[in-house]
Scaffold this active site. Sequence first.
Site, PDB file in Angstrom:
ATOM      1  N   ALA B  74       0.805  -1.212   0.000  1.00 58.51           N
ATOM      2  CA  ALA B  74       0.000   0.000   0.000  1.00 58.51           C
ATOM      3  C   ALA B  74       0.847   1.275   0.000  1.00 58.51           C
ATOM      4  O   ALA B  74       0.409   2.313  -0.495  1.00 58.51           O
ATOM      5  CB  ALA B  74      -0.937   0.005   1.194  1.00 58.51           C
ATOM      6  N   THR B  75       2.052   1.202   0.534  1.00 61.32           N
ATOM      7  CA  THR B  75       2.910   2.390   0.478  1.00 61.32           C
ATOM      8  C   THR B  75       3.175   2.750  -0.980  1.00 61.32           C
ATOM      9  O   THR B  75       3.071   3.917  -1.377  1.00 61.32           O
ATOM     10  CB  THR B  75       4.231   2.152   1.238  1.00 61.32           C
ATOM     11  OG1 THR B  75       3.944   2.102   2.636  1.00 61.32           O
ATOM     12  CG2 THR B  75       5.231   3.268   0.987  1.00 61.32           C
ATOM     13  N   ASN B 155      -5.298   4.086  11.000  1.00 61.75           N
ATOM     14  CA  ASN B 155      -4.574   2.916  11.478  1.00 61.75           C
ATOM     15  C   ASN B 155      -4.269   2.953  12.971  1.00 61.75           C
ATOM     16  O   ASN B 155      -4.031   1.920  13.574  1.00 61.75           O
ATOM     17  CB  ASN B 155      -3.267   2.759  10.702  1.00 61.75           C
ATOM     18  CG  ASN B 155      -2.476   4.050  10.629  1.00 61.75           C
ATOM     19  OD1 ASN B 155      -3.000   5.093  10.223  1.00 61.75           O
ATOM     20  ND2 ASN B 155      -1.234   4.004  11.026  1.00 61.75           N
ATOM     21  N   GLN B 183      -6.715  -0.109   6.102  1.00 61.48           N
ATOM     22  CA  GLN B 183      -7.260  -0.655   7.346  1.00 61.48           C
ATOM     23  C   GLN B 183      -8.735  -1.032   7.233  1.00 61.48           C
ATOM     24  O   GLN B 183      -9.254  -1.761   8.079  1.00 61.48           O
ATOM     25  CB  GLN B 183      -7.089   0.359   8.486  1.00 61.48           C
ATOM     26  CG  GLN B 183      -5.643   0.679   8.819  1.00 61.48           C
ATOM     27  CD  GLN B 183      -4.894  -0.469   9.464  1.00 61.48           C
ATOM     28  OE1 GLN B 183      -5.495  -1.418   9.991  1.00 61.48           O
ATOM     29  NE2 GLN B 183      -3.575  -0.418   9.410  1.00 61.48           N
ATOM     30  N   HIS B 205      -1.142  -7.862   3.473  1.00 62.71           N
ATOM     31  CA  HIS B 205      -0.794  -8.417   4.789  1.00 62.71           C
ATOM     32  C   HIS B 205      -1.635  -7.881   5.938  1.00 62.71           C
ATOM     33  O   HIS B 205      -1.506  -8.352   7.068  1.00 62.71           O
ATOM     34  CB  HIS B 205       0.693  -8.227   5.080  1.00 62.71           C
ATOM     35  CG  HIS B 205       1.098  -6.836   5.435  1.00 62.71           C
ATOM     36  ND1 HIS B 205       1.316  -6.437   6.728  1.00 62.71           N
ATOM     37  CD2 HIS B 205       1.315  -5.747   4.672  1.00 62.71           C
ATOM     38  CE1 HIS B 205       1.672  -5.162   6.739  1.00 62.71           C
ATOM     39  NE2 HIS B 205       1.669  -4.718   5.496  1.00 62.71           N
ATOM     40  N   CYS B 330       8.779   7.237  22.976  1.00 57.10           N
ATOM     41  CA  CYS B 330       9.886   6.330  23.224  1.00 57.10           C
ATOM     42  C   CYS B 330       9.848   5.096  22.331  1.00 57.10           C
ATOM     43  O   CYS B 330      10.816   4.367  22.260  1.00 57.10           O
ATOM     44  CB  CYS B 330       9.908   5.913  24.688  1.00 57.10           C
ATOM     45  SG  CYS B 330      10.522   7.228  25.726  1.00 57.10           S
TER      46      CYS B 330
END
Lengths: 144, 406
Positions: B74-75, B155, B183, B205, B330
């Site tokens: 999808a990217t 997402n 999504q 995926h 983080c």
Amino acid sequence: MAYSDKVLDHYNNPRNVGSFSKEDPDVGTGVVGAPECGDVMKLQLKINDNGVIQDARFKTFGCGSAIASSSYVTELVKGKHIDEAMAIKNTVIVKELNLPPVKIHCSVLAEDAIKAAIADWKTRKGATADDTKIEPSKAAGSGE
Amino acid sequence: MVKLPIYMDNHATTPVDPGVLEAMLPYFTTKFGNAASRNHSFGWEAEEAVDAARNQIAGLVGGKSKEIIFTSGATESDNLAIKGIVEFYKEKGNHIITCVTEHKAVLDSCRALERQGKATVTYLPVDKYGMVDPDDVRRAITDKTVLISIMYANNEIGTIHPIREIGKIAKEKGIIFHCDGVQAVGKIPVDVEADGIDLLAMSGHKIYGPKGIGALWVRSRGPRVRLTPIIDGGGHERGMRSGTLNVPGIVGFGKACELAKAGMAEEAARLTDLRNKLQAGLFERLDEIYLNGHPTERLPGNLNLSFAYVEGESLLMGISDVAVSSGSACTSATLEPSYVIRALGINEELAHSSIRFGLGRFNTEEEVDYVTERITREVRRLRDMSPLYEMAKEGIDLKSVQWKAE
């Protein structure tokens, strides 16, 4: 992201979690960091009139490395004279806990917390640095 | 007894469904032909399988099978849609409308075009639930607007945008509407005709298919959408995306779409129940937790919560046998908390405290029970260790405190 065994150990079994009464004249409290940055450490040191750190407590909001850094610091400073404690550099924490570069700020914060707690104690005592000059006989054998 | 570790991060990726794997296997070994080989049976066999997959994929989203362009994921689909449209329609205009909570594949494609001086971009804000206002879309349109790019569902927080209304506005104004459907496709009904979508990015995926395969559905009629390819080569996929087709991946993606369509209603209902159970269980046990995203217009398997006074990464560390994700700074290299959570306008501390649960096909009720207890225990432990929780309990307003940041 894998954590070092020492970070995991301090995270799972943090040393000296808790608070002393802020009213106790022997207690210096340092609160550093900010919630919006994702790290806040509160370090409290119980310091005797000779300037020796008798006990330490911490509470930390932050990632595992921040919790581990503050937990380690409570062990590190106990028994040290405040002049020695003031000289503790963050690199000692980085080395002990094996912190990766992205977590170095946690160790810096812990160093700042020590300084802030001692400064608070001094303010509360109205003590000048001269009154707490290090006395080798008292500091000897107290550190690592 | 539940089997550990538990995977509850199904927005990141999903395991390949056993039925999908089974369908794929022959295409690695005996049926290995190149779908572009027109002169022998090996090629025909592969081409047939690819065509069947096109039908399965188009069938899930309501398009025509020949409108499916296979990509690496999808990217790439988002890159192709955005860069391909802006390049092809450059004589017509150069303005893109998108929104601040889009996936990085969309945002970074837009930024790349801005940097190159090829486009100007309007990044629409979202409301406190993470939803775009269709009226904002309408107001942002100029005579230079060539593309609207809004995701179907987010997402991180699962919020489902009012896609049909945005599609209607795009149609009315004659502007191409690209939708990142990663999504949503296979999870909730997506219908490119009814929704007024012109380009739809999809991924294998995320729906129990393999990694490394995705598609861009490109409308061929009403209007016929054209785009300039970003990968040149043998002219595969009607010239829009060259490169030998990933036949096993495509077969798996097709099968995954077929399974998703067949089980969608039942699976969505089951995941909604599990999600609600998880949410209710945590709210019962813990105070000061907050839902991020829309209370009702959200993906069935999504739950995004902020646990006040507890930093997200430390919470993840404490529940090491449960795989979820965090919006905490983080957990990223940038030291910035999630831009999606921040866009909701909640305070930064809560952005650091956010956890995303992504329930999927293989999660069970026992796992939900385990995670509820595990999270509760760890949040309590960390709050006992949190100076902020202590201050809040003492009645100190954290906003009034002068913080000494490093």
